[in-house]
Design a protein around this motif. Structure first.
Motif, PDB file in Angstrom:
ATOM      1  N   ASN A   1       0.753  -1.206   0.157  1.00  0.00           N
ATOM      2  CA  ASN A   1      -0.323   0.052   0.345  1.00  0.00           C
ATOM      3  C   ASN A   1       0.915   1.580  -0.426  1.00  0.00           C
ATOM      4  OD1 ASN A   1      -2.442  -2.301  -0.013  1.00  0.00           O
ATOM      5  ND2 ASN A   1      -3.120  -0.572   2.392  1.00  0.00           N
ATOM      6  N   ALA A   2       1.877   0.897   1.054  1.00  0.00           N
ATOM      7  CA  ALA A   2       2.741   2.437   1.097  1.00  0.00           C
ATOM      8  C   ALA A   2       3.616   3.025  -0.100  1.00  0.00           C
ATOM      9  CB  ALA A   2       3.972   2.517   1.916  1.00  0.00           C
ATOM     10  N   GLU A   3       3.269   1.905  -1.449  1.00  0.00           N
ATOM     11  CA  GLU A   3       4.239   2.020  -2.866  1.00  0.00           C
ATOM     12  C   GLU A   3       2.981   2.448  -3.916  1.00  0.00           C
ATOM     13  OE1 GLU A   3       7.630  -1.050  -3.252  1.00  0.00           O
ATOM     14  OE2 GLU A   3       5.806  -1.478  -2.829  1.00  0.00           O
ATOM     15  N   ILE A   4       2.018   2.806  -3.379  1.00  0.00           N
ATOM     16  CA  ILE A   4       0.741   2.832  -4.086  1.00  0.00           C
ATOM     17  C   ILE A   4       0.882   4.329  -5.017  1.00  0.00           C
ATOM     18  CG2 ILE A   4      -1.650   2.939  -5.259  1.00  0.00           C
ATOM     19  CD1 ILE A   4      -0.648   0.038  -4.713  1.00  0.00           C
ATOM     20  N   GLN A   5       1.331   5.196  -4.120  1.00  0.00           N
ATOM     21  CA  GLN A   5       1.547   6.890  -4.640  1.00  0.00           C
ATOM     22  C   GLN A   5       2.572   6.316  -5.684  1.00  0.00           C
ATOM     23  OE1 GLN A   5       4.520   8.541  -3.045  1.00  0.00           O
ATOM     24  NE2 GLN A   5       3.420  10.067  -3.639  1.00  0.00           N
ATOM     25  N   GLN A   6       3.979   5.679  -5.209  1.00  0.00           N
ATOM     26  CA  GLN A   6       4.959   5.859  -6.271  1.00  0.00           C
ATOM     27  C   GLN A   6       4.316   5.470  -7.416  1.00  0.00           C
ATOM     28  OE1 GLN A   6       7.537   4.475  -3.762  1.00  0.00           O
ATOM     29  NE2 GLN A   6       8.951   6.151  -3.340  1.00  0.00           N
ATOM     30  N   ILE A   7       3.268   4.631  -7.278  1.00  0.00           N
ATOM     31  CA  ILE A   7       3.332   3.698  -8.845  1.00  0.00           C
ATOM     32  C   ILE A   7       2.052   4.950  -9.333  1.00  0.00           C
ATOM     33  CG2 ILE A   7       1.356   2.175  -9.895  1.00  0.00           C
ATOM     34  CD1 ILE A   7       1.813   0.031  -7.814  1.00  0.00           C
ATOM     35  N   VAL A   8       1.853   5.965  -8.893  1.00  0.00           N
ATOM     36  CA  VAL A   8       0.918   6.836  -9.525  1.00  0.00           C
ATOM     37  C   VAL A   8       1.794   7.826 -10.478  1.00  0.00           C
ATOM     38  CG1 VAL A   8      -0.961   8.350  -9.683  1.00  0.00           C
ATOM     39  CG2 VAL A   8      -1.107   6.118  -8.146  1.00  0.00           C
ATOM     40  N   LYS A   9       2.239   8.214  -9.311  1.00  0.00           N
ATOM     41  CA  LYS A   9       3.569   9.076  -9.380  1.00  0.00           C
ATOM     42  C   LYS A   9       4.060   8.971 -10.761  1.00  0.00           C
ATOM     43  CE  LYS A   9       7.215  12.286  -6.910  1.00  0.00           C
ATOM     44  NZ  LYS A   9       8.031  11.862  -6.004  1.00  0.00           N
ATOM     45  N   TYR A  10       4.759   7.967 -10.497  1.00  0.00           N
ATOM     46  CA  TYR A  10       5.737   7.072 -12.008  1.00  0.00           C
ATOM     47  C   TYR A  10       5.371   6.914 -12.860  1.00  0.00           C
ATOM     48  CZ  TYR A  10       9.356   9.103  -8.596  1.00  0.00           C
ATOM     49  OH  TYR A  10      10.362   9.725  -7.806  1.00  0.00           O
TER      50      TYR A  10
END
Ligand SMILES: *Cc1c(COP(=O)(O)O)cnc(C)c1O
Length: 377
Positions: free
Chosen positions: A90-99
């Motif tokens: 879950n903590a990585e989802i923000q990066q999935i979207v950002k990148y």
């Protein structure tokens, strides 16, 4: 060239990436997309250089296993679509979207978290549904797939770009395994039809790893996902090697840094497991298991020097090992030593893997980061 002047180095023959992609194209025909697996730093070859070369050649997608691997490519200026093969925290989802990464999805909770974050960042994210047709790793169950596709198409800011599955035995020549893969292909098609029956376009269909690219043309669909054959190896050494002439991309080499003549009965290296059977020349090579030259190669592997093979003598140490050059030798200090690679007569990573009980994938992945990589155009 790296500024690291160490004798022990890896040369990446980028022209063999082109050659292997041409072989793949011959196998799949025109009009199919290619997604190259560059996870694990492109199986140890260097993800940025391999990705750039493959994109220049014309591949459509890159694929990695982890979010940091994808960010590494983005930060190197690569803007091509990047598929994420594994499930992120879950903590990585923000990066999935950002990148702008393209994750495999296999359950509704995960899809909703990605959707919410996409809305949050006001971005549109492409998703690929991964169906578990028999790999047993990640994937939605076939009977739940249509509902997952429906959730995606009815959600804002996320789009169903593709549907895929993965094969555990597509490289096997055993009849039972061939049938297993054929049944997976059938189940995949049936499951895709349940999506279509909802009036939903499943997008890009893709299933084939190297094994299926080579042995299961029915699995090519709209896109293929080669890994090991891009790097020059068949996934299984028992496959029919006449299908394509893949060329190893990685060359692992070093130099002789010390030479001595020992008398019959002299022991060499830790454990004194190897004893000179006659008066003989011994060469020392500054490569060890810390570089990725496995300790199981002790007294079992061969190296290539000036076009001739010589056996490893005694245990491979952390940073060095010895070879037996014979009672008379024309080998000199600082001569090049090939540990494995594409050169004729040289061992390749599959030969090394056979000795250590593993596959070429693990051999190239395990070349340690302290070994500098040189990229040859
Ligand atoms: C690693 C991987 C591939 C590539 O597999 P190879 O056997 O190296 O061709 C393809 N698809 C998925 C999902 C993978 O994890």
């Amino acid at each position: 060239m790296s500024t690291n002047r160490r004798a022990t180095r890896v040369t990446i023959h980028l022209k063999n990436i082109n050659h292997n992609l041409n072989c793949i194209k011959t196998l799949i025909g025109d009009n199919k997309k290619i997604c190259v697996a560059v996870k694990a730093d492109a199986y140890g070859h260097g993800a940025v250089n391999v990705s750039k070369r493959a994109l220049e050649w014309g591949v459509d997608f890159l694929a990695v296993a982890t979010v940091p691997e994808a960010i590494f490519l983005r930060e190197a200026g690569i803007s091509a679509p990047i598929i994420l093969f594994s499930i992120a925290l879950n903590a990585e989802i923000q990066q999935i979207v950002k990148y702008d990464l393209t994750p495999f999805v296999a359950d509704s909770d995960y899809v909703k978290i990605i959707r919410n974050e996409a809305i949050n960042q006001n971005k549109n994210i492409n998703l690929h549904i991964k169906i578990d047709t028999g790999m047993g790793r990640i994937g939605v169950e076939p009977h739940k797939t249509a509902a997952l596709a429906k959730l995606i198409t009815e959600s804002e800011n996320i789009k169903l770009e593709g549907v895929c599955t993965h094969f555990p035995v597509s490289d096997s020549s055993v009849q039972e395994d061939i049938r297993f893969t054929e049944n997976q292909i059938k189940l995949f098609k049936e499951t895709v039809n349940t999506i279509k029956a909802e009036g939903i376009d499943p997008g890009i269909l893709h299933t084939a790893n190297s094994g299926a690219i080579i042995a299961h043309p029915d699995a090519h669909f709209d896109m293929v996902r080669p890994g090991i054959c891009l790097y020059g190896y068949y996934p299984d050494q028992k496959m029919d090697k006449t299908t394509a002439d893949f060329k190893p991309v990685m060359e692992f080499k070093s130099k002789i840094v010390f030479l001595k003549k020992v008398t019959k009965g002299t022991s060499i290296s830790y454990g004194r497991t190897w004893v000179a059977p006659e008066d003989t020349w011994i060469g020392t090579i500054p490569v060890g298991y810390a570089d990725g030259y496995n300790r199981l190669l002790s007294s079992r592997a061969f190296v290539l020097i000036q076009g001739k093979r010589y056996p490893v003598a005694g245990r491979v140490c952390m940073d060095q090992f010895m070879v037996n050059l014979g009672p008379e030798t024309d080998v000199n200090v600082f001569d090049d030593v090939i540990l494995f690679g594409p050169a004729p007569e040289a061992p390749d990573a599959s030969e090394i893997g056979e000795i250590t009980g593993t596959i070429p994938y693990e051999v190239t992945c395990n070349i340690n980061k302290r070994v500098p990589r040189d990229y040859k155009m």
